[in-house]
Design a protein around this motif. Structure first.
Motif, mmCIF file in Angstrom:
data_model
loop_
_atom_site.group_PDB
_atom_site.id
_atom_site.type_symbol
_atom_site.label_atom_id
_atom_site.label_comp_id
_atom_site.label_asym_id
_atom_site.label_seq_id
_atom_site.Cartn_x
_atom_site.Cartn_y
_atom_site.Cartn_z
ATOM 1 N N ARG A 1 -19.018 -7.159 -10.376
ATOM 2 C CA ARG A 1 -18.521 -5.971 -9.613
ATOM 3 C C ARG A 1 -19.384 -4.627 -9.710
ATOM 4 O O ARG A 1 -19.332 -3.475 -9.428
ATOM 5 C CB ARG A 1 -17.143 -5.579 -10.042
ATOM 6 C CG ARG A 1 -16.003 -6.053 -8.978
ATOM 7 C CD ARG A 1 -14.969 -5.545 -9.375
ATOM 8 N NE ARG A 1 -14.187 -4.666 -8.307
ATOM 9 C CZ ARG A 1 -12.934 -4.346 -8.116
ATOM 10 N NH1 ARG A 1 -12.227 -4.497 -9.291
ATOM 11 N NH2 ARG A 1 -12.286 -3.523 -7.128
ATOM 12 N N ARG B 1 -10.720 -11.452 -15.815
ATOM 13 C CA ARG B 1 -10.421 -10.076 -15.704
ATOM 14 C C ARG B 1 -9.092 -9.649 -15.832
ATOM 15 O O ARG B 1 -9.058 -8.580 -16.019
ATOM 16 C CB ARG B 1 -11.191 -9.400 -14.579
ATOM 17 C CG ARG B 1 -10.347 -10.087 -13.268
ATOM 18 C CD ARG B 1 -10.843 -9.069 -12.002
ATOM 19 N NE ARG B 1 -10.445 -9.880 -10.721
ATOM 20 C CZ ARG B 1 -10.471 -9.092 -9.563
ATOM 21 N NH1 ARG B 1 -10.750 -7.587 -9.623
ATOM 22 N NH2 ARG B 1 -10.169 -9.492 -8.371
ATOM 23 N N LYS C 1 -11.080 4.800 -10.950
ATOM 24 C CA LYS C 1 -10.801 3.346 -11.441
ATOM 25 C C LYS C 1 -11.992 2.928 -12.356
ATOM 26 O O LYS C 1 -13.075 3.244 -12.073
ATOM 27 C CB LYS C 1 -10.169 2.565 -10.410
ATOM 28 C CG LYS C 1 -11.242 2.131 -9.083
ATOM 29 C CD LYS C 1 -10.522 1.491 -8.027
ATOM 30 C CE LYS C 1 -11.509 0.831 -6.892
ATOM 31 N NZ LYS C 1 -11.086 0.374 -5.854
ATOM 32 N N TRP D 1 -3.931 -3.730 -8.662
ATOM 33 C CA TRP D 1 -3.133 -4.556 -7.965
ATOM 34 C C TRP D 1 -2.713 -5.808 -8.679
ATOM 35 O O TRP D 1 -3.367 -6.808 -8.882
ATOM 36 C CB TRP D 1 -3.607 -4.762 -6.763
ATOM 37 C CG TRP D 1 -3.293 -4.008 -5.601
ATOM 38 C CD1 TRP D 1 -2.572 -4.123 -4.499
ATOM 39 C CD2 TRP D 1 -3.161 -2.571 -5.565
ATOM 40 N NE1 TRP D 1 -2.431 -2.948 -3.664
ATOM 41 C CE2 TRP D 1 -2.857 -1.990 -4.330
ATOM 42 C CE3 TRP D 1 -3.611 -1.587 -6.678
ATOM 43 C CZ2 TRP D 1 -2.551 -0.593 -4.241
ATOM 44 C CZ3 TRP D 1 -3.299 -0.175 -6.322
ATOM 45 C CH2 TRP D 1 -3.059 0.431 -5.060
ATOM 46 N N TRP E 1 0.773 -1.033 0.205
ATOM 47 C CA TRP E 1 0.194 -0.079 -0.094
ATOM 48 C C TRP E 1 0.845 1.234 -0.115
ATOM 49 O O TRP E 1 0.171 2.329 0.173
ATOM 50 C CB TRP E 1 -0.993 -0.042 1.344
ATOM 51 C CG TRP E 1 -1.742 -1.592 1.465
ATOM 52 C CD1 TRP E 1 -1.471 -2.091 2.172
ATOM 53 C CD2 TRP E 1 -2.782 -1.798 0.410
ATOM 54 N NE1 TRP E 1 -2.443 -3.059 2.290
ATOM 55 C CE2 TRP E 1 -3.221 -2.887 0.868
ATOM 56 C CE3 TRP E 1 -3.427 -1.131 -0.487
ATOM 57 C CZ2 TRP E 1 -4.385 -3.624 0.438
ATOM 58 C CZ3 TRP E 1 -4.490 -1.814 -1.223
ATOM 59 C CH2 TRP E 1 -4.911 -2.871 -0.441
#
Ligand code: BGC
Length: 766
Positions: free
Chosen positions: A115, A159, A148, A228, A25
């Motif tokens: 999502r 994905r 995003k 990520w 992070w």
């Protein structure tokens, strides 16, 4: 020290290291030069700060879990979303977080996307306005955001690798505008690239998307971070405009960058540009002192207000608001175990949770309320639970059915396979409704479910979405009328999965998903095909009624660069105060390219006391009338008439105005050797030059007809019409070649001459 001089002092190794995270992070600090680490956390509807900022996977620190994006969007309330953004920022500050990873601005191409709960809408205009409001709210407090997932992240199936195959116009008109609006109006500190490929290139390496469009065309000033694990080739990603790779550490990637510069494969100036973007944001983050606490109680109350405003009353036969019932059967696990957020990276550890059943107790005594579980946690079928619920419903005056779509049917990480509730839930609703006509269904889900099996049998349906930690209270507020529902759908609820726009092109195969429906997602599709839906985009009921009148415009004829302002009077014609969401759609009556029947280009939310009237004002700018023309590679307008449709939903238009737009664009000429007769005639410069040739063609054809049809006097008069119908979509040169003898030069040379003259006269595009 300026960013430039700081960059100049950095070694190649330090620069490469800065462009990849130091941990899960954080950015890589450069202690020698006093560059601190910067901390980011998920997002988007709460802060998911890990206790150890360098690790993943632990339970995050308690933070307010606000409603997810589906619910936020249903508020259509930029002020409220801005307020929520500011509260999120306060929590970030208290938890030392510099940047919150949100909002998500992708389109809801299909309701099956696992999502969708993290995304706002099927409409790019609405999503863009709300994303900008969120970002402005957070960033007003000196905390950054990450818009995003850029771009075309519309499914979870494959994905990390799937290539979204999208034509240029669809990309520009549907999948990019929400990002464009948010970047131009709110300048998010960071933009997160998507995992997927777009037209064959990873979003993390996409020079066209990241460098050309995002940074150059839109003027994005911040840094681009990878999703990520989205980077495959670090050097290609740097060249493609990806500044910061996450998560770290990735020693090998850093070395690859160093080696590429040393080998002359990567221009150090490209690396410097990314370094400077990162240093700029790290410096910005430093300007906001961190630490302290946040007011968890106040934020819980705010979360309740947001939740209430994002709930959509889909159906109401008059049973709601509840009014003095003496016995209420409360049925469904989610009344006791609330389902208030989605699974995956956005999962928040809430500061407290309002249990829906307990919130009902604030309005009705225990003697009034009875509870039955109704359905289990898993997918098993439990007739005993249904029987128990039926018994409770039978002996009550009203049944409240709390139905939550379980995480095994909807989450980040996988798509839904259908739009159904579980078999048990459907059977439960049917069984309860069969004995209790006064049944109210309260839904918790992140995206549409189909209702055909039961909707006609129940008295009311409240879509409560993934409502955040305080949503249980918001449901009670609405059921008992303390809050008048005002949410409206930011997405269409279809009748069945087979009706949905992407049905035939979902979820793709052989590594590609073809966006074959093009511009036609959401209501654009249902409008075009005249497909009936369960609930249209923009739909939502209230406990009062609103009348629309006196629609008018600032000018009936106007230039695209001036735009136009639309006014409409809205009156609360019922007996309780309420809020109305007024929607403005634009219909192009005639266009050079096919356009959707109507598109949302404005909206306003207005709060009205009973009997009160307010004038709502909405402005339309150049883009409200423009479409993206791939041949010009630009947004263009054309002279002509438009209808402005003012409505309470996309299917409930209350007032229509017709206006005339004057385009101020001087479009470049597109004529070439292949241009058709129609194209020559449509081009003002081409028309003048081609007319003599067209006269010659007409004369030739007339002579030919006269010969063939000797004696038929009508033949010659039909020539013009035949020309239009038969020849107009043929290249001018091809028609001329048939009649080459009648021209004094070879047709190809003649057309070349014409083109030279056209291009000498042509004006450059604005
Ligand atoms: C998600 C992002 C999220 C990131 C960090 C990714 O898997 O796609 O939305 O911000 O993880 O948790």
């Amino acid at each position: 020290m300026t960013i430039q001089s700081l960059t100049a002092q950095m070694t190649l190794e330090e620069k490469a290291a800065l462009c990849t995270g130091a941990s899960a992070w954080t950015t890589t600090p450069i202690e020698r030069l006093g560059v601190p680490e910067m901390l980011v956390s998920d997002g988007p509807h709460g802060v998911r700060r890990q206790p150890d900022v360098h690790e993943m996977g632990a339970e995050s620190l308690p933070a307010t879990c606000f409603p997810t994006a589906s619910a936020l969007a249903a508020t259509w309330d930029e002020v409220l979303i801005g307020e929520m953004g500011a509260a999120l920022a306060e929590e970030c500050i208290a938890q030392d977080v510099d940047v919150v990873l949100g909002p998500g601005a992708n389109m809801k191409r299909s309701p099956l996307n696992g999502r969708n709960f993290e995304y706002f809408s099927e409409d790019p205009y609405l999503a863009g306005e709300l994303a900008a409001a969120y970002i402005n709210g957070v960033q007003s407090q000196g905390v950054g955001t990450s818009l995003k997932h850029f771009a075309a992240n519309n499914q979870e199936f494959q994905r990390f690798t799937i290539s979204a195959e999208i034509d240029e116009r669809t990309l520009r008109e549907i999948y990019l505008p929400a990002f464009e609006k948010a970047v131009k109006e709110a300048q998010p500190w960071t933009v997160m690239c998507a995992y997927n490929k777009v037209n064959g290139t990873f979003a993390s390496e996409h020079d066209y998307l990241l460098n050309r469009i995002l940074k150059e065309e839109w003027g994005f000033e911040g840094l681009v971070v990878s999703d990520w694990g989205a980077v495959r080739d670090r050097v290609a990603a740097l060249k493609g405009g990806l500044d910061w790779e996450m998560p770290g550490p990735q020693a090998r990637r850093v070395q690859e960058v160093v080696d590429a510069v040393n080998a002359g494969e990567l221009d150090e100036a490209v690396l410097d540009e990314s370094v400077q973007r990162i240093l700029g944001i790290v410096a910005k983050a430093q300007q906001t002192p961190k630490g302290g606490t946040f007011d968890a109680v106040a934020h819980h109350d705010l979360a309740r207000r947001v939740a209430a405003d994002g709930m959509v009353l889909l159906k109401n036969d008059g049973i709601l608001p509840l009014n003095g019932q003496q016995t209420i059967a409360v049925i469904g696990r989610s009344a006791r175990h609330p389902h208030f957020q989605g699974g995956g990276s956005s999962h928040i550890n809430p500061t407290q949770v309002t249990v829906p059943f307990e919130a009902l107790q604030a309005y009705a005594s225990d003697a009034v309320l009875a509870y039955a579980e109704g359905y289990p946690t898993d997918n098993s079928f439990r007739q005993d639970l249904i029987n128990e619920a039926v018994a409770a419903a039978q002996s009550a005056e009203v049944a409240l059915l709390y139905i939550a779509l379980p995480t095994f049917k909807e989450s980040e990480g996988y798509d839904r396979t259908d739009l159904d509730l579980t078999d048990q839930q459907i059977a439960l609703i049917q069984a309860v409704a069969a004995v209790q006509p006064q049944t109210v269904v309260v839904l918790n889900n992140g995206a549409p479910v189909v209702m055909g099996d039961w909707i006609d049998d129940v008295a009311a349906v409240l879509e409560a979405y993934m409502m955040g930690q305080a949503g249980g209270g918001a449901i009670a507020d609405i059921l008992f009328g303390a809050v008048n529902p005002s949410g409206k759908l930011a997405e269409t609820f279809p009748l069945q999965l087979e009706d949905t726009p992407a049905f035939l092109n979902w979820p793709g195969e052989a590594g590609k998903v073809r966006y074959g429906e093009g511009l036609y997602i959401g209501y654009r599709y249902y409008d075009a095909r005249n497909v009936p839906v369960q609930f249209p985009f923009g739909h939502g009921l209230s406990y009062t009624t609103f009348a629309y009148s006196n629609a008018r415009v600032s000018a009936e004829t106007f230039a695209d660069s001036d735009g136009v302002t639309v006014y409409v009077d809205v009156t609360n014609t019922g007996s309780v105060a309420g809020k109305e969401i007024v929607q403005l759609y634009v219909r192009d009556l005639e266009a050079g390219l096919v356009r959707p029947d109507k598109e949302l280009k404005g909206f306003a939310k207005v709060s009205l006391e009973p009997g009160e009237t307010k004038t709502v004002e909405m402005t339309l700018d150049f883009r409200a009338f423009a479409f993206y023309h791939p041949d010009y590679a630009a947004w263009i307008t054309e002279d002509g008439n438009f209808e402005l449709l003012i409505g309470a939903s996309s299917a409930d238009i209350r007032q229509t105005l017709t206006v005339t737009l004057r385009s101020t664009l001087e479009l470049p000429c597109l004529l070439d050797e292949e241009s058709t007769i129609r194209e020559w005639l449509d081009d003002p410069r081409g028309k003048v030059l081609a007319e003599p040739i067209l006269d010659q063609i007409r004369a030739n054809v007339a002579a030919m007809f006269a010969g063939i049809m000797a004696g038929d006097s009508g033949a010659a008069e039909n020539v013009d019409m035949d020309l239009m119908m038969g020849f107009s979509d043929m290249p001018l040169v091809s028609v001329m070649l048939w009649q080459a003898d009648s021209f004094d030069k070879h047709p190809e040379d003649l057309v070349d001459d014409l083109l030279k003259q056209v291009y000498q006269a042509a004006q450059p595009v604005r």
